[in-house]
Design a protein around this motif. Structure first.
Motif, PDB file in Angstrom:
ATOM      1  N   TRP A  61      -1.859  23.263  18.071  1.00 13.12           N
ATOM      2  CA  TRP A  61      -1.750  22.255  18.920  1.00 13.12           C
ATOM      3  C   TRP A  61      -1.263  20.960  18.461  1.00 13.12           C
ATOM      4  N   LYS A  62      -0.845  19.925  19.290  1.00 12.06           N
ATOM      5  CA  LYS A  62      -0.413  18.725  18.678  1.00 12.06           C
ATOM      6  C   LYS A  62      -1.165  17.265  19.532  1.00 12.06           C
ATOM      7  N   ALA A  63      -1.161  16.533  18.753  1.00 14.77           N
ATOM      8  CA  ALA A  63      -1.684  15.045  19.306  1.00 14.77           C
ATOM      9  C   ALA A  63      -0.480  14.395  19.745  1.00 14.77           C
ATOM     10  N   GLY A  64      -0.408  14.051  21.068  1.00 10.96           N
ATOM     11  CA  GLY A  64       0.688  12.883  21.547  1.00 10.96           C
ATOM     12  C   GLY A  64       0.335  11.543  21.682  1.00 10.96           C
ATOM     13  N   LEU A  65       1.331  10.774  21.403  1.00 12.34           N
ATOM     14  CA  LEU A  65       1.062   9.267  21.763  1.00 12.34           C
ATOM     15  C   LEU A  65      -0.031   8.800  21.034  1.00 12.34           C
ATOM     16  N   THR A  66      -0.336   9.086  19.587  1.00  6.34           N
ATOM     17  CA  THR A  66      -1.244   8.600  18.833  1.00  6.34           C
ATOM     18  C   THR A  66      -1.083   7.088  18.066  1.00  6.34           C
ATOM     19  N   SER A  67       0.502   6.930  17.906  1.00  6.99           N
ATOM     20  CA  SER A  67       0.662   5.691  17.399  1.00  6.99           C
ATOM     21  C   SER A  67       0.984   4.543  18.427  1.00  6.99           C
ATOM     22  N   ALA A  69       3.562   2.726  18.037  1.00  6.20           N
ATOM     23  CA  ALA A  69       5.162   2.932  18.034  1.00  6.20           C
ATOM     24  C   ALA A  69       5.377   4.043  19.282  1.00  6.20           C
ATOM     25  N   LYS A  70       4.825   4.987  19.326  1.00  5.72           N
ATOM     26  CA  LYS A  70       5.021   5.953  20.460  1.00  5.72           C
ATOM     27  C   LYS A  70       4.402   5.422  21.662  1.00  5.72           C
ATOM     28  N   MET A  71       3.187   4.981  21.668  1.00 11.36           N
ATOM     29  CA  MET A  71       2.691   4.548  23.135  1.00 11.36           C
ATOM     30  C   MET A  71       3.690   3.508  23.682  1.00 11.36           C
ATOM     31  N   GLN A  73       7.076   2.833  23.107  1.00 11.29           N
ATOM     32  CA  GLN A  73       8.382   3.510  23.339  1.00 11.29           C
ATOM     33  C   GLN A  73       8.040   4.148  24.704  1.00 11.29           C
ATOM     34  N   MET A  74       6.900   4.763  25.082  1.00 19.33           N
ATOM     35  CA  MET A  74       7.014   5.637  26.124  1.00 19.33           C
ATOM     36  C   MET A  74       6.211   4.996  27.242  1.00 19.33           C
ATOM     37  N   GLY A  75       5.443   3.729  26.983  1.00 21.31           N
ATOM     38  CA  GLY A  75       4.731   3.151  28.150  1.00 21.31           C
ATOM     39  C   GLY A  75       3.548   3.858  28.472  1.00 21.31           C
ATOM     40  N   PRO A 108       8.583  11.918  13.118  1.00 21.22           N
ATOM     41  CA  PRO A 108       8.230  12.499  11.647  1.00 21.22           C
ATOM     42  C   PRO A 108       6.879  12.453  11.865  1.00 21.22           C
ATOM     43  N   GLU A 109       6.120  13.565  11.356  1.00 17.94           N
ATOM     44  CA  GLU A 109       4.717  13.771  11.560  1.00 17.94           C
ATOM     45  C   GLU A 109       4.067  14.322  10.257  1.00 17.94           C
ATOM     46  N   VAL A 110       2.769  14.261  10.280  1.00 21.79           N
ATOM     47  CA  VAL A 110       1.877  14.908   9.226  1.00 21.79           C
ATOM     48  C   VAL A 110       1.247  16.032  10.005  1.00 21.79           C
ATOM     49  N   ILE A 139       8.621  17.687  11.300  1.00 18.95           N
ATOM     50  CA  ILE A 139       9.478  17.244  12.453  1.00 18.95           C
ATOM     51  C   ILE A 139       8.949  17.771  13.796  1.00 18.95           C
ATOM     52  N   GLU A 140       8.685  17.060  14.558  1.00 25.14           N
ATOM     53  CA  GLU A 140       8.521  17.572  15.960  1.00 25.14           C
ATOM     54  C   GLU A 140       9.296  17.304  16.772  1.00 25.14           C
ATOM     55  N   VAL A 141      10.119  18.275  17.440  1.00 23.83           N
ATOM     56  CA  VAL A 141      11.228  18.159  18.318  1.00 23.83           C
ATOM     57  C   VAL A 141      10.530  18.024  19.762  1.00 23.83           C
ATOM     58  N   ASN A 148      15.798  11.113  32.373  1.00 21.34           N
ATOM     59  CA  ASN A 148      15.869   9.930  31.652  1.00 21.34           C
ATOM     60  C   ASN A 148      14.609   9.888  30.552  1.00 21.34           C
ATOM     61  N   PHE A 149      13.991  11.106  30.321  1.00 21.65           N
ATOM     62  CA  PHE A 149      12.934  10.830  29.366  1.00 21.65           C
ATOM     63  C   PHE A 149      11.888   9.779  29.666  1.00 21.65           C
ATOM     64  N   ARG A 150      11.421   9.816  31.234  1.00 19.71           N
ATOM     65  CA  ARG A 150      10.627   8.705  31.670  1.00 19.71           C
ATOM     66  C   ARG A 150       9.537   9.494  32.526  1.00 19.71           C
ATOM     67  N   PHE A 151       8.391   9.205  32.236  1.00 21.03           N
ATOM     68  CA  PHE A 151       7.023   9.672  32.858  1.00 21.03           C
ATOM     69  C   PHE A 151       5.917   8.819  32.814  1.00 21.03           C
ATOM     70  N   ASP A 152       4.889   9.186  33.519  1.00 20.48           N
ATOM     71  CA  ASP A 152       3.367   8.489  33.330  1.00 20.48           C
ATOM     72  C   ASP A 152       2.713   9.568  32.694  1.00 20.48           C
ATOM     73  N   SER A 155       2.163  13.102  34.232  1.00 19.57           N
ATOM     74  CA  SER A 155       3.330  13.873  34.271  1.00 19.57           C
ATOM     75  C   SER A 155       3.461  14.389  33.158  1.00 19.57           C
ATOM     76  N   VAL A 156       3.332  13.576  32.050  1.00 18.18           N
ATOM     77  CA  VAL A 156       3.689  14.199  30.683  1.00 18.18           C
ATOM     78  C   VAL A 156       2.791  15.161  30.123  1.00 18.18           C
ATOM     79  N   ILE A 157       1.433  15.190  30.372  1.00 19.63           N
ATOM     80  CA  ILE A 157       0.322  16.000  30.308  1.00 19.63           C
ATOM     81  C   ILE A 157       0.693  17.231  30.647  1.00 19.63           C
ATOM     82  N   GLY A 233       0.742  13.539  15.383  1.00 18.32           N
ATOM     83  CA  GLY A 233       1.518  12.456  16.331  1.00 18.32           C
ATOM     84  C   GLY A 233       2.335  11.695  15.334  1.00 18.32           C
ATOM     85  N   GLY A 234       3.570  11.432  16.027  1.00 19.88           N
ATOM     86  CA  GLY A 234       4.825  10.718  15.604  1.00 19.88           C
ATOM     87  C   GLY A 234       4.271   9.246  15.041  1.00 19.88           C
ATOM     88  N   VAL A 235       4.756   8.928  13.793  1.00 22.78           N
ATOM     89  CA  VAL A 235       4.317   7.711  13.249  1.00 22.78           C
ATOM     90  C   VAL A 235       5.209   6.643  13.567  1.00 22.78           C
TER      91      VAL A 235
HETATM   92  C1  OOG Z   1       5.322  12.583  24.503  1.00 22.81           C
HETATM   93  C2  OOG Z   1       4.812  13.565  23.217  1.00 22.81           C
HETATM   94  C3  OOG Z   1       4.440  12.258  22.225  1.00 22.81           C
HETATM   95  C4  OOG Z   1       3.979  12.223  19.881  1.00 22.81           C
HETATM   96  O1  OOG Z   1       4.078  12.543  18.656  1.00 22.81           O
HETATM   97  O2  OOG Z   1       3.559  11.087  19.912  1.00 22.81           O
HETATM   98  C5  OOG Z   1       4.423  13.161  20.851  1.00 22.81           C
HETATM   99  C6  OOG Z   1       6.440  12.058  24.540  1.00 22.81           C
HETATM  100  O3  OOG Z   1       6.741  10.951  23.970  1.00 22.81           O
HETATM  101  O4  OOG Z   1       7.343  12.642  25.255  1.00 22.81           O
HETATM  102  O5  OOG Z   1       4.633  14.049  20.591  1.00 22.81           O
END
Ligand code: OOG
Ligand code: MG
Length: 262
Positions: A61-67, A69-71, A73-75, A108-110, A139-141, A148-152, A155-157, A233-235
């Motif tokens: 499993w992965k965590a998303g939007l835990t930093s 910087a990520k929040m 970037q993605m709003g 980049p992640e742990v 490395i998470e891809v 356009n990599f845009r969502f709410d 939608s992303v969940i 989650g991405g740092v």
């Molecule tokens: C959502 C996934 C974010 C992370 O490490 O924060 C994520 C996205 O940004 O598309 O994997």
């Protein structure tokens, strides 16, 4: 909106099609503006069922939007989870074909590799520490299937938190003695550092992100189990990649991991 099982499966099939054909689609909330977080996780659960029915195996499993910087970037202002399958796993040092993806980005992640199952509710950092075999640089891809990599958030969940591929280092490091908040995480492209941050950017302690994932996955009817890999989650902000890129993630004390894009 709490959606019914039929609609969840229909939306999951739509997203599965976008994932397997690497085609961008409009975000789900455009056609379903009432879709909320609970409904979105029903879609993600249905998507997971479609993958498992198709012979894929759950790898973690992965965590998303835990930093932050990520929040930023993605709003989006709340962490999410996504599932990882065996076929999303890419060996360190190998090559990913950009043509298989819509518009890939790297983070980049742990990563935590579990030695024991975690509780499905009330999971604490101590539970995570007691159940982790070792941590590895990862490395998470990610690859949002949305235009356009845009969502709410809903939608992303539903789109499995943009999960696409993940690459983990080959050398694990036990957590004992590591200062989990003070790991320097760097992202490089073709040997040049592009971004860096401290592991504390992820919820003050990446192990806290794993505990959160354990609870959310528990609420979805799943469990973080021994042998699974959990991305915390991405740092840094995510970086768009192009054919020819060699990407390296380095975590101080843990070493580094590389992957190429063609
Ligand atoms: C959502 C996934 C974010 C992370 O490490 O924060 C994520 C996205 O940004 O598309 O994997
Ligand atoms: Mg990530």
């Amino acid at each position: 909106m709490s959606i019914d099982a039929d609609l969840a499966t229909e939306l999951a099939a739509h997203l599965l099609g976008a994932q397997t054909t690497a085609t961008a689609v409009t975000k789900l909330t455009d056609a379903h503006p009432d879709l909320d977080v609970d409904g979105a996780y029903l879609v993600q659960n249905a998507l997971r069922a479609l993958y498992l029915d198709g012979g894929h195996h759950l790898a973690g499993w992965k965590a998303g939007l835990t930093s932050r910087a990520k929040m930023e970037q993605m709003g989006v202002d709340r962490p999410t989870v996504g599932f990882l399958t065996d076929r999303m796993a890419v060996s360190a040092g190998s090559t990913i074909d950009v043509a298989d993806l819509v518009h890939p980005r790297v983070e980049p992640e742990v990563a935590f590799v579990l030695a024991a199952d975690l509780p499905t509710s009330g999971c604490t950092v101590d539970d995570v520490l007691a159940s982790t075999a070792h941590v590895v640089p990862a490395i998470e891809v990610i690859d949002s299937r949305y235009e356009n990599f845009r969502f709410d958030l809903p939608s992303v969940i539903a789109d499995n938190s943009s999960s696409a591929r993940f690459v983990v280092g080959t050398e694990g490091t036990p957590l004992d003695g590591l200062d989990r908040a003070a790991l320097t995480v760097t992202l490089s492209r073709n040997g040049e550092e592009v971004d860096s941050g401290l592991s504390s950017a992820v919820m003050e302690d990446p192990a806290a992100a794993v505990a959160l994932v354990a609870d959310i996955v528990g609420s979805l009817g799943g469990r973080l189990e021994a042998g699974m890999t959990v991305l915390s989650g991405g740092v840094t902000a995510a970086l768009a990649v192009s054919p020819g890129d060699l990407i390296t993630a380095t975590v101080s004390g843990l070493g580094s991991v590389e992957v190429r894009f063609a």
